[in-house]
Scaffold this motif. Structure first.
Motif, PDB file in Angstrom:
ATOM      1  N   ASN A 164     -20.446  73.573  50.649  1.00 13.24           N
ATOM      2  CA  ASN A 164     -19.810  74.213  49.953  1.00 13.24           C
ATOM      3  C   ASN A 164     -18.680  74.955  50.470  1.00 13.24           C
ATOM      4  OD1 ASN A 164     -18.633  75.999  47.950  1.00 13.24           O
ATOM      5  ND2 ASN A 164     -20.276  77.131  47.421  1.00 13.24           N
ATOM      6  N   ASN A 165     -17.386  74.371  50.152  1.00 12.37           N
ATOM      7  CA  ASN A 165     -16.236  75.093  50.929  1.00 12.37           C
ATOM      8  C   ASN A 165     -15.372  75.822  49.915  1.00 12.37           C
ATOM      9  OD1 ASN A 165     -14.120  75.423  52.802  1.00 12.37           O
ATOM     10  ND2 ASN A 165     -13.144  73.407  52.787  1.00 12.37           N
ATOM     11  N   ASN A 166     -15.713  77.118  49.799  1.00 12.29           N
ATOM     12  CA  ASN A 166     -15.010  77.655  48.568  1.00 12.29           C
ATOM     13  C   ASN A 166     -15.109  77.170  47.279  1.00 12.29           C
ATOM     14  OD1 ASN A 166     -14.183  79.618  50.658  1.00 12.29           O
ATOM     15  ND2 ASN A 166     -12.449  78.507  51.298  1.00 12.29           N
ATOM     16  N   GLY A 167     -16.077  76.666  47.035  1.00 10.46           N
ATOM     17  CA  GLY A 167     -16.431  76.452  45.662  1.00 10.46           C
ATOM     18  C   GLY A 167     -16.314  74.698  45.608  1.00 10.46           C
ATOM     19  N   GLU A 168     -15.761  74.100  46.520  1.00  5.80           N
ATOM     20  CA  GLU A 168     -15.602  72.516  46.613  1.00  5.80           C
ATOM     21  C   GLU A 168     -17.030  71.828  47.242  1.00  5.80           C
ATOM     22  OE1 GLU A 168     -12.459  69.275  47.652  1.00  5.80           O
ATOM     23  OE2 GLU A 168     -12.532  70.864  49.111  1.00  5.80           O
ATOM     24  N   ILE A 169     -17.558  71.394  46.466  1.00  4.70           N
ATOM     25  CA  ILE A 169     -18.844  70.825  46.928  1.00  4.70           C
ATOM     26  C   ILE A 169     -18.727  69.401  47.583  1.00  4.70           C
ATOM     27  CG2 ILE A 169     -21.489  70.270  46.272  1.00  4.70           C
ATOM     28  CD1 ILE A 169     -20.402  73.251  46.083  1.00  4.70           C
ATOM     29  N   ILE A 170     -18.896  69.293  48.627  1.00  5.05           N
ATOM     30  CA  ILE A 170     -18.664  67.998  49.561  1.00  5.05           C
ATOM     31  C   ILE A 170     -20.003  67.246  49.810  1.00  5.05           C
ATOM     32  CG2 ILE A 170     -17.491  66.805  51.466  1.00  5.05           C
ATOM     33  CD1 ILE A 170     -15.628  67.712  48.955  1.00  5.05           C
ATOM     34  N   ALA A 171     -20.232  65.925  49.474  1.00  2.00           N
ATOM     35  CA  ALA A 171     -21.392  65.271  50.283  1.00  2.00           C
ATOM     36  C   ALA A 171     -20.925  64.323  51.314  1.00  2.00           C
ATOM     37  CB  ALA A 171     -22.345  64.544  49.195  1.00  2.00           C
ATOM     38  N   ALA A 172     -21.511  64.582  52.679  1.00  2.00           N
ATOM     39  CA  ALA A 172     -21.248  63.770  53.447  1.00  2.00           C
ATOM     40  C   ALA A 172     -22.463  62.731  54.086  1.00  2.00           C
ATOM     41  CB  ALA A 172     -20.665  64.386  54.729  1.00  2.00           C
ATOM     42  N   ASN A 173     -22.248  61.551  54.055  1.00  2.00           N
ATOM     43  CA  ASN A 173     -23.224  60.526  54.470  1.00  2.00           C
ATOM     44  C   ASN A 173     -23.012  60.138  56.015  1.00  2.00           C
ATOM     45  OD1 ASN A 173     -25.129  58.582  54.774  1.00  2.00           O
ATOM     46  ND2 ASN A 173     -24.973  57.818  52.823  1.00  2.00           N
ATOM     47  N   LEU A 196     -22.499  66.254  34.819  1.00  2.00           N
ATOM     48  CA  LEU A 196     -21.792  65.768  35.672  1.00  2.00           C
ATOM     49  C   LEU A 196     -22.296  63.968  36.148  1.00  2.00           C
ATOM     50  CD1 LEU A 196     -21.151  68.204  38.362  1.00  2.00           C
ATOM     51  CD2 LEU A 196     -19.785  67.836  36.219  1.00  2.00           C
ATOM     52  N   GLY A 197     -23.186  63.617  35.398  1.00  2.00           N
ATOM     53  CA  GLY A 197     -23.674  62.121  35.646  1.00  2.00           C
ATOM     54  C   GLY A 197     -24.254  62.059  36.926  1.00  2.00           C
ATOM     55  N   ASP A 198     -24.243  60.722  37.549  1.00  2.00           N
ATOM     56  CA  ASP A 198     -24.782  60.456  38.693  1.00  2.00           C
ATOM     57  C   ASP A 198     -23.577  60.079  39.664  1.00  2.00           C
ATOM     58  OD1 ASP A 198     -26.958  60.918  37.514  1.00  2.00           O
ATOM     59  OD2 ASP A 198     -27.753  58.859  37.421  1.00  2.00           O
ATOM     60  N   ILE A 199     -23.890  60.100  40.940  1.00  2.00           N
ATOM     61  CA  ILE A 199     -22.861  59.321  41.903  1.00  2.00           C
ATOM     62  C   ILE A 199     -23.465  58.918  43.202  1.00  2.00           C
ATOM     63  CG2 ILE A 199     -20.964  61.008  41.582  1.00  2.00           C
ATOM     64  CD1 ILE A 199     -21.602  62.246  44.275  1.00  2.00           C
ATOM     65  N   THR A 200     -23.179  57.902  43.848  1.00  4.14           N
ATOM     66  CA  THR A 200     -23.595  57.265  44.998  1.00  4.14           C
ATOM     67  C   THR A 200     -22.808  57.552  46.081  1.00  4.14           C
ATOM     68  OG1 THR A 200     -24.683  55.447  43.546  1.00  4.14           O
ATOM     69  CG2 THR A 200     -24.455  55.038  45.797  1.00  4.14           C
ATOM     70  N   VAL A 201     -23.330  57.966  47.217  1.00 12.68           N
ATOM     71  CA  VAL A 201     -22.714  58.391  48.549  1.00 12.68           C
ATOM     72  C   VAL A 201     -23.143  57.273  49.429  1.00 12.68           C
ATOM     73  CG1 VAL A 201     -21.961  59.754  50.220  1.00 12.68           C
ATOM     74  CG2 VAL A 201     -22.696  60.734  47.648  1.00 12.68           C
ATOM     75  N   PHE A 202     -22.024  56.351  49.837  1.00 15.26           N
ATOM     76  CA  PHE A 202     -22.461  55.226  50.655  1.00 15.26           C
ATOM     77  C   PHE A 202     -22.382  55.685  52.339  1.00 15.26           C
ATOM     78  CE2 PHE A 202     -20.586  53.127  47.008  1.00 15.26           C
ATOM     79  CZ  PHE A 202     -21.738  52.104  46.879  1.00 15.26           C
ATOM     80  N   ALA A 203     -22.977  54.812  52.977  1.00 22.15           N
ATOM     81  CA  ALA A 203     -22.832  55.201  54.682  1.00 22.15           C
ATOM     82  C   ALA A 203     -21.329  55.363  55.149  1.00 22.15           C
ATOM     83  CB  ALA A 203     -23.732  54.066  55.183  1.00 22.15           C
ATOM     84  N   GLU A 206     -17.763  60.127  52.562  1.00 24.46           N
ATOM     85  CA  GLU A 206     -17.984  61.547  51.990  1.00 24.46           C
ATOM     86  C   GLU A 206     -17.359  61.377  50.590  1.00 24.46           C
ATOM     87  OE1 GLU A 206     -14.298  63.860  53.434  1.00 24.46           O
ATOM     88  OE2 GLU A 206     -16.000  64.318  54.445  1.00 24.46           O
ATOM     89  N   LYS A 207     -17.982  62.532  49.598  1.00 27.26           N
ATOM     90  CA  LYS A 207     -17.519  62.490  48.119  1.00 27.26           C
ATOM     91  C   LYS A 207     -17.414  63.900  47.634  1.00 27.26           C
ATOM     92  CE  LYS A 207     -17.177  60.168  44.252  1.00 27.26           C
ATOM     93  NZ  LYS A 207     -16.285  59.033  43.935  1.00 27.26           N
TER      94      LYS A 207
END
Length: 243
Positions: A164-173, A196-203, A206-207
Motif C-alpha cells: 500500500n503506497n498512500n492508498g495505491e495498492i500494488i501487487a508485484a509478482n 472489483l472482480g478478479d485479476i491475474t498477476v503474471f510472473a 506488477e499490477k
C-alpha cells in the motif's frame, strides 16, 4: 519490473456476435498439479448445435504480442481435446475435457473456440439416420464463442508482495508463475462495498489493484496455485501480503 499490458480477458476472449453455443466459464484456470480440466458448454439456442472444438496458443500473452499459434494434435502438441466435436440439443450443455500433459515448463495461455458447423461437415457429424432431423433443424447456428484457458508451469516457485503506497495498492509478482486475486471488494468503514472482480498477476510483472481513501479497505482472496488466503487490508496497512 515489467507491467502487464493487455488484460488476460482481452487476449483470450473474442466473439463474433452474441453467442448461442458458449462456455459457462469465459476463463478457466488449472492448478500446477492438474493435468486436465472439465469445462461445460451451453447451447442456449432453440435448435440442436453441432460443434467443432479448436484451440490456439496465445504467444507472449504478458506483453504486446497477441499472435496465436493453431494447435496441431497430430504433431504432438501439448493440449488434447475430448471430444473434438459434439452434438448438443437445445437448452442443454455438454462437457469437454482439456488435457495438458506436456509443455509445462512455463505458463501457457490457450484460446479454445467452439465452432458450430454447417453443410457437409454437419451432415458427417450426424453419422446415422437418427440425427438427420437434428441436422436439418440446426441450420442458422453459426456464431463462434471463445474461452481462455490459463495453464501454469509444473512445480512453480511463487514469490510476491502486495503493498500500500498512500492508498495505491500494488501487487508485484517476482515468482515464475502467475497468481490471482479473486472476489475483490473495496469497502467503506460503514460496510458499503463495491465489487472489483478478479485479476491475474503474471510472473515478472506488477499490477495496480485499486486506490483506497483513508476510510476504505480492501477485501480479497489470494489464489496461489489453488492455495487460497483471505486478506482484509486497511488504508494504513503498508505491507498487505507477502510470500
Amino acid at each position: 519490473m515489467k507491467k502487464l499490458a493487455p488484460t488476460l480477458l482481452a487476449l483470450a476472449i473474442s466473439h463474433q456476435a452474441s453467442a448461442t453455443v458458449q462456455p459457462i466459464n469465459l476463463v478457466e484456470y488449472i492448478n500446477p498439479d492438474q493435468d486436465f480440466i472439465v469445462t461445460e458448454v451451453f447451447n442456449g439456442h432453440d435448435k440442436t448445435a453441432f460443434v467443432r472444438v479448436e484451440a490456439e496458443e496465445v504467444i507472449d500473452f504478458t506483453g504486446e504480442n497477441i499472435d496465436r499459434r493453431k494447435i496441431n494434435e497430430v504433431d504432438g502438441d501439448n493440449i488434447a481435446i475430448v471430444p473434438p466435436k459434439f452434438i448438443t440439443p437445445a437448452d442443454s450443455s455438454s462437457s469437454v475435457k482439456l488435457y495438458f500433459t506436456d509443455g509445462r515448463e512455463k505458463d501457457r495461455l490457450y484460446r479454445v473456440k467452439y465452432v458450430p458447423v454447417r453443410g457437409k461437415e454437419r451432415a458427417e457429424f450426424a453419422g446415422s439416420d437418427e440425427h438427420k432431423e437434428e441436422t436439418a433443424a440446426a441450420i442458422g447456428i453459426d456464431l463462434v464463442f471463445s474461452q481462455g484457458v490459463l495453464v501454469p508451469k509444473k512445480k512453480p516457485s511463487y514469490s510476491y508482495t502486495i503493498n500500500n503506497n498512500n492508498g495505491e495498492i500494488i501487487a508485484a509478482n517476482t515468482g515464475d508463475s502467475y497468481f490471482r486475486l479473486r472476489n475483490m471488494n473495496k469497502c467503506t468503514s460503514k460496510g458499503k462495498c463495491v465489487s472489483l472482480g478478479d485479476i491475474t498477476v503474471f510472473a515478472n510483472s506488477e499490477k495496480e489493484i485499486v486506490e483506497l481513501d483513508k476510510n476504505e479497505y480492501l477485501e480479497a482472496e489470494i489464489d496461489v496455485g489453488g492455495d487460497v488466503t483471505e486478506i482484509n487490508a486497511k488504508y494504513s496497512d503498508k505491507v498487505i501480503a507477502k510470500k
